[in-house]
Write an enzyme that holds these catalytic residues in place. Structure first.
Site, short mmCIF file in Angstrom:
data_model
loop_
_atom_site.label_atom_id
_atom_site.label_comp_id
_atom_site.label_asym_id
_atom_site.label_seq_id
_atom_site.Cartn_x
_atom_site.Cartn_y
_atom_site.Cartn_z
CE1 TYR A 102 -9.77 -24.40 -9.14
CE2 TYR A 102 -8.53 -26.44 -9.29
CZ TYR A 102 -8.59 -25.09 -8.99
OH TYR A 102 -7.48 -24.46 -8.54
CG ASP A 174 -14.80 -29.81 -6.47
OD1 ASP A 174 -15.13 -29.20 -5.43
OD2 ASP A 174 -13.76 -29.55 -7.11
C1 LIG Z 1 -9.62 -24.38 -5.62
C2 LIG Z 1 -10.45 -25.50 -6.09
C3 LIG Z 1 -9.92 -26.79 -6.24
C4 LIG Z 1 -8.46 -27.10 -6.01
O1 LIG Z 1 -8.10 -26.94 -4.69
P1 LIG Z 1 -6.61 -26.56 -4.20
O2 LIG Z 1 -6.78 -26.48 -2.74
O3 LIG Z 1 -6.24 -25.27 -4.86
O4 LIG Z 1 -5.72 -27.66 -4.64
C5 LIG Z 1 -10.78 -27.80 -6.65
N1 LIG Z 1 -12.06 -27.56 -6.93
C6 LIG Z 1 -12.60 -26.34 -6.82
C7 LIG Z 1 -14.04 -26.15 -7.15
C8 LIG Z 1 -11.82 -25.27 -6.39
O5 LIG Z 1 -12.38 -24.05 -6.31
#
Ligand SMILES: *Cc1c(COP(=O)(O)O)cnc(C)c1O
Length: 392
Positions: A102, A174
């Site tokens: 990301y 993630d």
């Molecule tokens: C949107 C996103 C983030 C960051 O999250 P926020 O809530 O915008 O801080 C991290 N990882 C992935 C895969 C995302 O899609």
């Protein structure tokens, strides 16, 4: 006696809910207090200590969803990611990450880590052997993201978790793109699962939040840093997020089904040259995805034929919105080459497989036929414009 684990939608609806003992209301009461009387010397309730009634209730739900001992909710996905990483890294330490991350995470590493004295290595692709080769004696954390953004590559979660464990390295993932509905990395030995709850957990494009799920031992380290950094979420939004998660199971399953149908349809479409979706049998990592995911998710990317201009295509869509974010109940698209990957040179983009005609598609819960009709009319509109442009 061990209590039987509840099913997904029961967890979504009920786990952690607070009882309204005064009025017997159907939903968790919302406690907005930032000040609580001391219950005893050990418990000091305060929102930045992540221990208000609503925070604790929602944490239980998220922990249950991710098959983890504990969970913690943050003010954003990036607050969760930065806190989790920094909790296990200090000056002189080394972290191995996948390059396909990301954008916000990538920039956290490349813009901030040097000043903390933390060393990092990005590995290309998802080969466990390249991870093995990148490990140093000082490596403390490995961090993966699967399915990846925007090309939906799949990483073998268990292979990474096994290598990490064998080398005493904390493994993090993630899990945003999959959501806890489609993937539970703790089951494959991952230590720390991170979510941008802004996406599938929130699901309605109106909440910014993050979450971490892991063991109690790992959570203690994360908590000790989190209370210093102060990235907690307002209780009102915690309460809204609890409400959103109640429907996450049925929302995401509907998105899975729509995405599968859309991917198969786009794959056959004469003006689409390529579709990236792990649920397609011709996706190079389909077998790994099938092994580790309960569903293939609502995210995909596709490439328009060269003669279809990507900007014009997006402008011509009537139902599907063009949007930076993803995972809402409404379908959205974006062009990675013009947004998330716009700062890369064209050569670098080409190397990463991000072509100009690539469209990232977050599939919502609308009727698939309406989504197909919208894409069809947009392609037709762009082709007509192309013909008019040439005839002048
Ligand atoms: C949107 C996103 C983030 C960051 O999250 P926020 O809530 O915008 O801080 C991290 N990882 C992935 C895969 C995302 O899609």
């Amino acid at each position: 006696m061990k209590t039987k684990k509840k099913g997904l939608n029961t967890i979504c609806t009920h786990v952690g809910e607070l009882e309204d003992s005064l009025f017997k209301g159907a939903v968790s009461p919302l406690y907005m207090s930032t000040s609580y009387a001391f219950e005893d010397v050990d418990i000091k309730r305060y929102p930045r200590y992540f221990n208000t009634p609503n925070q604790m209730a929602l944490s239980q739900k998220i922990a249950a969803l991710e098959h983890a001992e504990e969970a913690m909710i943050f003010g954003s996905g990036m607050a969760a990611i930065s806190t989790a990483l920094l909790a296990f890294l200090q000056a002189g330490d080394h972290v191995v990450l996948q390059r396909m991350l990301y954008g916000g995470t990538y920039h956290l590493i490349t813009e901030q880590f040097e000043k903390f004295g933390i060393e990092y290595t990005f590995i290309d692709g998802s080969d466990p052997d390249s991870f093995k080769k990148a490990i140093r004696p000082t490596t403390r954390v490995v961090y993966i993201e699967t399915p990846s953004n925007p090309l939906l590559t799949i990483t073998d979660i268990k292979a990474f978790a096994d290598i990490a464990r064998a080398n005493n390295i904390v493994s993090m993932i993630d899990n945003t793109f999959a959501s806890p509905v489609n993937q539970n990395p703790v089951d494959f030995g991952i230590d720390v699962v991170i979510h941008s709850a802004t996406k599938y957990m929130g699901g309605h494009s109106d909440i910014l939040a993050g979450a971490v799920a892991c063991s109690a031992v790992h959570m203690e380290r994360i908590f000790n840093l989190a209370k210093n950094l102060g990235g907690s979420l307002s209780d009102y939004t915690v309460w809204l997020l609890e409400r959103s998660i109640k429907t996450m199971g049925i929302r995401v399953k509907a998105q899975n089904e729509n995405a599968q149908q859309m991917a198969e349809w786009l794959n056959r479409h004469p003006h689409i040259s390529k579709v990236y979706y792990p649920g397609l049998k011709d996706h190079p990592d389909h077998d790994i995805a099938a092994k580790q995911m309960h569903g293939f998710g609502g995210m995909m990317s596709f490439e328009l034929h060269e003669e279809i201009d990507a900007s014009l295509f997006q402008k011509s869509l009537k139902l599907i919105k063009s949007s930076m974010s993803l995972a809402g109940v409404e379908s959205t698209v974006l062009s990675p080459s013009q947004t998330s990957h716009a700062l890369l040179s064209p050569e670098e983009r080409e190397k990463q497989g991000i072509r100009d005609g690539l469209i990232r598609f977050s599939v919502g819960i609308e009727e698939v036929q309406d989504l197909m009709d919208d894409i069809e009319q947009a392609i037709l509109a762009v082709r007509k414009k192309g013909v008019t442009a040439h005839s002048h």
